[in-house]
Write an enzyme that holds these catalytic residues in place. Structure first.
Site, PDB file in Angstrom:
ATOM      1  N   GLU A 147      96.360 -36.617  64.187  1.00  0.00           N
ATOM      2  CA  GLU A 147      95.789 -36.948  63.196  1.00  0.00           C
ATOM      3  C   GLU A 147      96.188 -38.408  62.557  1.00  0.00           C
ATOM      4  OE1 GLU A 147      95.234 -34.286  59.770  1.00  0.00           O
ATOM      5  OE2 GLU A 147      95.109 -36.104  58.354  1.00  0.00           O
ATOM      6  N   ASN A 196      99.787 -27.696  60.279  1.00  0.00           N
ATOM      7  CA  ASN A 196      99.561 -26.803  59.031  1.00  0.00           C
ATOM      8  C   ASN A 196     100.383 -25.428  59.156  1.00  0.00           C
ATOM      9  OD1 ASN A 196      97.401 -24.433  59.404  1.00  0.00           O
ATOM     10  ND2 ASN A 196      96.678 -25.911  60.519  1.00  0.00           N
ATOM     11  N   HIS A 208      94.860 -27.224  67.635  1.00  0.00           N
ATOM     12  CA  HIS A 208      96.367 -27.046  67.961  1.00  0.00           C
ATOM     13  C   HIS A 208      96.640 -25.485  68.136  1.00  0.00           C
ATOM     14  CE1 HIS A 208      97.838 -31.285  66.913  1.00  0.00           C
ATOM     15  NE2 HIS A 208      97.352 -31.290  68.211  1.00  0.00           N
ATOM     16  N   HIS A 264      91.317 -33.547  65.035  1.00  0.00           N
ATOM     17  CA  HIS A 264      92.316 -34.587  64.383  1.00  0.00           C
ATOM     18  C   HIS A 264      91.928 -35.826  63.956  1.00  0.00           C
ATOM     19  CE1 HIS A 264      93.983 -31.388  67.107  1.00  0.00           C
ATOM     20  NE2 HIS A 264      94.368 -31.020  66.123  1.00  0.00           N
ATOM     21  N   SER A 272     101.162 -26.874  65.934  1.00  0.00           N
ATOM     22  CA  SER A 272     100.149 -26.937  64.497  1.00  0.00           C
ATOM     23  C   SER A 272     100.754 -27.413  63.423  1.00  0.00           C
ATOM     24  CB  SER A 272      99.529 -25.644  64.355  1.00  0.00           C
ATOM     25  OG  SER A 272      99.142 -25.496  63.248  1.00  0.00           O
TER      26      SER A 272
HETATM   27  S1  SF4 Z   1      93.114 -28.121  58.337  1.00  0.00           S
HETATM   28 FE1  SF4 Z   1      91.770 -29.176  56.629  1.00  0.00          FE
HETATM   29  S2  SF4 Z   1      91.664 -31.109  57.603  1.00  0.00           S
HETATM   30 FE2  SF4 Z   1      92.080 -30.131  59.153  1.00  0.00          FE
HETATM   31  S3  SF4 Z   1      90.471 -29.284  60.191  1.00  0.00           S
HETATM   32 FE3  SF4 Z   1      90.967 -27.948  58.735  1.00  0.00          FE
HETATM   33  S4  SF4 Z   1      89.672 -28.500  56.950  1.00  0.00           S
HETATM   34 FE4  SF4 Z   1      89.709 -30.214  58.356  1.00  0.00          FE
END
Ligand code: SF4
Length: 299
Positions: A126, A220, A41, A74, A218
């Site tokens: 995901e 994260n 992303h 994902h 994204s």
């Molecule tokens: S954030 Fe974590 S789960 Fe996602 S691609 Fe990166 S290492 Fe893999």
């Protein structure tokens, strides 16, 4: 102005591997190589691969018969693999191994006769991939903690999206454990998510403002901004220096900068340059030395 810069930040091992997979597939099979869903992303990553001949699509049905396709980091539901087989596509799976681990857990616990609860965000790619593995209930903390109406003695397994907030997820799990007596909990938040959130917490002790560099879709990156705000520091998620707003910096003398697992480091450096800071100080967190092997056809 002083800038404190988070370490670790930026690309995780799963993102590095997914980008390498597209690059190597282009080298080995030639353009075009189709990519189902954004490979990771981040629009800059996607554009740079598209300039080399990658073509991003949202549905397997958009891909011409017999073409090569990379499935994004994902993870994908089994129905996408079935559709690809019907179209005689050459599939290279760039699912992060840490997401594949969650898929394997889902199938294992389902086979053991446990009911599954996935803690995750509805609609995220995901989550779509994980929910396709086996029947499961979704607990999305943004919608409030609504638990399935199952007998409290039902054997349960809890799995999670890999990129959630560590603190919010632990609250959701506490609620599940309060309701059900026989619960197995897997800690599926990945090392990159955990380490980058810890870095933001450390930054928050030092700065007046946090800038998270990354894309608005994204997960994260959004969680990094949430963690800063939960720790009492104003935070903005920006793609790059073009989105900086001078009014954010009135009265601010210390700025923290970090980036999500799908953000190229060049964008972080561009933002630092644009701020013209008198000093740039790294804040060291956990060391990372994770790497994943490539899919076998590209090794
Ligand atoms: S954030 Fe974590 S789960 Fe996602 S691609 Fe990166 S290492 Fe893999």
């Amino acid at each position: 102005m002083k800038v404190y810069i988070g370490v670790p930040r930026g690309f995780c091992a799963g993102v590095v591997r997914a980008i390498d997979v597209v690059d190597l597939a282009l080298e080995k099979y030639g353009a075009p190589v189709y990519v189902k869903h954004q490979i990771v992303h981040n629009p800059y990553v996607v554009e740079s691969l598209e300039e080399k001949g990658a073509r991003t699509v949202e549905d397997v049905d958009e891909i011409p018969e017999g073409a090569t396709v990379v499935f994004s980091a994902h993870g994908s539901p089994p129905e996408d693999f079935a559709k690809a087989a019907k179209r005689n596509l050459h599939v290279i799976d760039a699912t992060c191994p840490l997401v594949t681990k969650v898929h394997n857990e889902a199938r294992k616990y389902d086979g053991d006769g446990r009911k599954l609860i996935l803690v995750g965000h509805r609609g995220h790619q995901e989550v779509k991939g994980t929910m396709g593995q086996t029947p499961m209930a979704l607990l999305d903390d943004r919608e409030g903690i609504e638990l399935p109406d199952w007998d409290p003695e039902t054997p349960i397994a809890v799995i999670t999206q890999t990129t959630l907030s560590v603190d919010d997820t632990s609250r959701s799990i506490d609620e599940i454990e309060r309701r059900f007596s026989d619960v197995i909990v897997r800690n599926d938040l990945c090392y990159a998510t955990t380490n980058r959130q810890a870095t933001v917490k450390a930054l928050c002790k030092l700065v007046d403002l946090v800038l998270v560099i990354g894309a608005p879709n994204s997960s994260n990156c959004n969680r990094l901004r949430d963690v800063a705000e939960a720790n009492g520091v104003t935070a903005y998620l920006i793609n790059g220096p073009g989105e900086l707003d001078g009014s954010w910096f009135e009265g601010v003398t210390k700025v923290g900068i970090t980036s999500g697992a799908s953000t190229p480091e060049s964008l972080v450096q561009d933002v630092i340059k644009a701020l013209d800071a008198e000093e740039v100080l790294p804040i060291e967190g956990a060391e990372e030395d994770v790497s994943f092997v490539l899919p076998k056809e590209l090794r």
